[in-house]
Write a protein that holds these residues in place. Structure first.
Motif, short mmCIF file in Angstrom:
data_model
loop_
_atom_site.label_atom_id
_atom_site.label_comp_id
_atom_site.label_asym_id
_atom_site.label_seq_id
_atom_site.Cartn_x
_atom_site.Cartn_y
_atom_site.Cartn_z
N PRO A 153 0.84 -1.21 0.00
CA PRO A 153 0.00 0.00 0.00
C PRO A 153 0.87 1.25 0.00
N GLY A 154 0.40 2.26 -0.72
CA GLY A 154 1.07 3.55 -0.67
C GLY A 154 2.26 3.70 -1.60
N TYR A 155 2.38 2.81 -2.62
CA TYR A 155 3.50 2.99 -3.55
C TYR A 155 3.12 4.05 -4.58
N LEU A 156 3.67 5.23 -4.44
CA LEU A 156 3.40 6.36 -5.33
C LEU A 156 4.71 6.89 -5.91
N ASN A 157 5.52 5.99 -6.45
CA ASN A 157 6.87 6.39 -6.83
C ASN A 157 7.30 5.80 -8.17
N THR A 158 6.36 5.64 -9.10
CA THR A 158 6.71 5.11 -10.43
C THR A 158 7.68 6.02 -11.16
N ALA A 159 7.63 7.32 -10.91
CA ALA A 159 8.56 8.23 -11.57
C ALA A 159 10.00 7.96 -11.19
N ALA A 160 10.22 7.22 -10.09
CA ALA A 160 11.56 6.75 -9.73
C ALA A 160 11.80 5.35 -10.26
N HIS A 161 10.83 4.45 -10.10
CA HIS A 161 10.97 3.09 -10.60
C HIS A 161 9.59 2.44 -10.66
N VAL A 204 3.02 14.45 -9.70
CA VAL A 204 2.55 15.63 -8.98
C VAL A 204 3.63 16.07 -7.99
N SER A 205 3.97 17.33 -8.06
CA SER A 205 4.97 17.89 -7.16
C SER A 205 4.29 18.81 -6.15
N VAL A 206 4.69 18.68 -4.89
CA VAL A 206 4.21 19.56 -3.82
C VAL A 206 5.39 20.45 -3.42
N PRO A 207 5.41 21.69 -3.84
CA PRO A 207 6.58 22.54 -3.59
C PRO A 207 6.89 22.68 -2.11
N GLY A 208 8.18 22.60 -1.79
CA GLY A 208 8.64 22.84 -0.44
C GLY A 208 8.36 21.73 0.55
N ALA A 209 7.79 20.62 0.08
CA ALA A 209 7.42 19.53 1.00
C ALA A 209 8.38 18.36 0.95
N GLY A 210 9.54 18.52 0.33
CA GLY A 210 10.47 17.41 0.20
C GLY A 210 10.91 16.81 1.53
N ALA A 211 10.96 17.65 2.56
CA ALA A 211 11.41 17.16 3.87
C ALA A 211 10.41 16.20 4.50
N LEU A 249 6.41 10.36 5.59
CA LEU A 249 5.47 9.57 4.81
C LEU A 249 5.95 8.13 4.68
N ALA A 250 7.24 7.94 4.57
CA ALA A 250 7.77 6.58 4.47
C ALA A 250 7.44 5.80 5.74
N ARG A 251 7.53 6.44 6.88
CA ARG A 251 7.21 5.76 8.14
C ARG A 251 5.72 5.43 8.23
N ALA A 252 4.91 6.17 7.47
CA ALA A 252 3.47 5.87 7.42
C ALA A 252 3.15 4.87 6.31
N GLY A 253 4.18 4.34 5.66
CA GLY A 253 3.97 3.34 4.62
C GLY A 253 3.72 3.90 3.24
N VAL A 254 4.09 5.16 3.01
CA VAL A 254 3.87 5.81 1.72
C VAL A 254 5.22 6.05 1.04
N SER A 255 5.37 5.55 -0.17
CA SER A 255 6.61 5.72 -0.91
C SER A 255 6.45 6.82 -1.95
N VAL A 256 7.12 7.94 -1.72
CA VAL A 256 7.18 9.06 -2.65
C VAL A 256 8.65 9.48 -2.74
N ALA A 257 8.93 10.57 -3.43
CA ALA A 257 10.32 10.99 -3.60
C ALA A 257 10.46 12.48 -3.30
N ALA A 258 11.66 12.87 -2.92
CA ALA A 258 12.00 14.28 -2.78
C ALA A 258 12.78 14.70 -4.00
N ARG A 259 12.27 15.66 -4.75
CA ARG A 259 12.92 16.14 -5.95
C ARG A 259 12.85 17.66 -6.01
N ASP A 260 13.99 18.29 -6.18
CA ASP A 260 14.08 19.74 -6.35
C ASP A 260 13.38 20.48 -5.20
N GLY A 261 13.52 19.94 -3.98
CA GLY A 261 12.94 20.58 -2.81
C GLY A 261 11.48 20.25 -2.56
#
Length: 374
Positions: free
Chosen positions: A31-39, A319-326, A331-343
């Motif tokens: 659940p929560g894999y939202l990272n196809t843009a990485a792999h 979808v990019s959320v500006p300034g939310a890379g940190a 989110l990973a600890r909540a089981g959600v896989s996303v990426a930090a890109r360009d901040g």
């Protein structure tokens, strides 16, 4: 203000017209894999094929002719995906290496035009080529920046950092008006975007993201006449008769784009052949509708949370959320896989993503204060 808790309860259903039996048989993501843009995720049939191949390699059941046949199957599927004949498709391993073939063919002093924050594999080979001039402009100024000195416009159809979909029609029109050619990287587009490679001069694509293959395979589309490229990476596999090209210089190369093939990476192409089969069965139109529906659900939820997506992400499954890379760590600890890109926080949605995955991410993001780290 409404939050993600006010969204309809997520389910494992999928919007659009994707065949549910195909998805259930091929994908079982966490659940929560939202990272196809990485792999991208490997379909089950691709994984089975790779396991069988590894077993064969382990005990010595190695049929190179059959393996090459599978590569040709993958070539044909890549060609169908982007609307060209297989004879125009060259097989490689990385986008940067194939872009370098184009860079090697440009005349000394030629201007190559690209955009700010383009993924490195596109501009870097031109930057380090002999005496080429790389000019970088804002993405929304790309078409207007093509000039009489421009030899090539090189850009990704969808941008890695923020999902921005480039106005390729405007870029092509400007390039043709000035006698320039176009090179388009479809790594973040092929597999969900309707795209006709015959509209551009050169096309490159890695297959491990939206095409769901293993890392280590990429393809390049060239003009029917080769587009003036030189086969600077040619080896035995580029020969007109591969098995007669194993010893000594391969003097006669394939008359098709296969002259730009590199020596085969069998396992990545085996997996890619099976993965492309799944995409064909699902249908790109249905995949696009599904992916964009989920991306829009995520954007709507972000608005409710007061953390709007970057406007450049509109019309993209990235979808990019500006300034939310940190927030990626939280989110990973909540089981959600996303990426930090360009901040920013980058989420991406593909055929195996569900509404429940989207809502899981929104609920997790609601619990992370703006500006908080992971």
């Amino acid at each position: 203000m409404k939050t993600s808790r006010d969204l309809p309860t997520g389910t494992a259903t999928v919007p659009g017209r994707l065949p549910a039996d195909l998805l259930a048989g091929e994908f079982s993501p966490n659940p929560g894999y939202l990272n196809t843009a990485a792999h991208g995720l490997l379909p089950a049939r691709a994984a089975r094929t790779l396991r069988d191949a590894v077993d064969d390699l382990t005990v010595g059941r190695i049929d190179q002719v059959a393996l090459i046949d599978e590569m040709e199957t993958a070539r044909a599927r890549c060609a169908r995906l982007v609307g060209v004949a297989p004879e125009r498709v060259a097989l490689g391993s990385t986008v940067a290496a194939q872009v370098a073939v184009v860079a090697a063919a440009l005349p000394r002093g030629a201007e190559v035009l690209t955009v700010e924050k383009e993924f490195s594999s596109v501009p870097t080979p031109f930057l380090h080529a002999d005496d080429l001039r790389l000019r970088v402009v804002p993405p929304d100024r790309l078409a207007d920046s093509v000039g009489p000195d421009t030899a090539l416009v090189a850009v990704s159809a969808a941008q890695s950092a923020d999902g921005r979909v480039v106005d390729l029609a405007a870029v092509r029109e400007a390039a043709r008006a000035h006698g320039a050619r176009t090179l388009v990287d479809t790594t973040q587009a092929a597999g969900w975007m309707e795209y006709d490679a015959s509209e551009d001069d050169f096309v490159v694509c890695a297959t491990y993201k939206w095409l769901l293959g293993p890392r280590g395979a990429s393809f390049m589309v060239v003009p029917a006449d080769g587009g003036g490229l030189r086969p600077v990476q040619a080896g035995w596999f580029a020969g007109a008769d591969r098995w007669e090209s194993c010893y000594g210089p391969a003097r006669e190369l394939a008359p098709t784009a296969a002259r730009f093939d590199i020596a085969p990476a069998y396992l990545p192409w085996l997996g890619t052949a099976r993965a492309l089969e799944v995409l064909e069965e699902a249908g790109i139109d249905a995949i696009r509708a599904h992916d964009l529906t989920l991306a829009e659900r995520f954007r709507a939820g972000l608005e409710r949370l007061g953390r709007p997506a970057a406007p450049e992400s509109a019309g993209s499954p990235i979808v990019s959320v500006p300034g939310a890379g940190a927030a990626v760590g939280a989110l990973a600890r909540a089981g959600v896989s996303v990426a930090a890109r360009d901040g920013g926080l980058r989420a991406s949605f593909h055929l195996y993503t569900t509404e429940a995955d989207v809502d899981l991410a929104l609920n997790a993001l609601e619990g992370v204060p703006a500006g908080a780290g992971g």
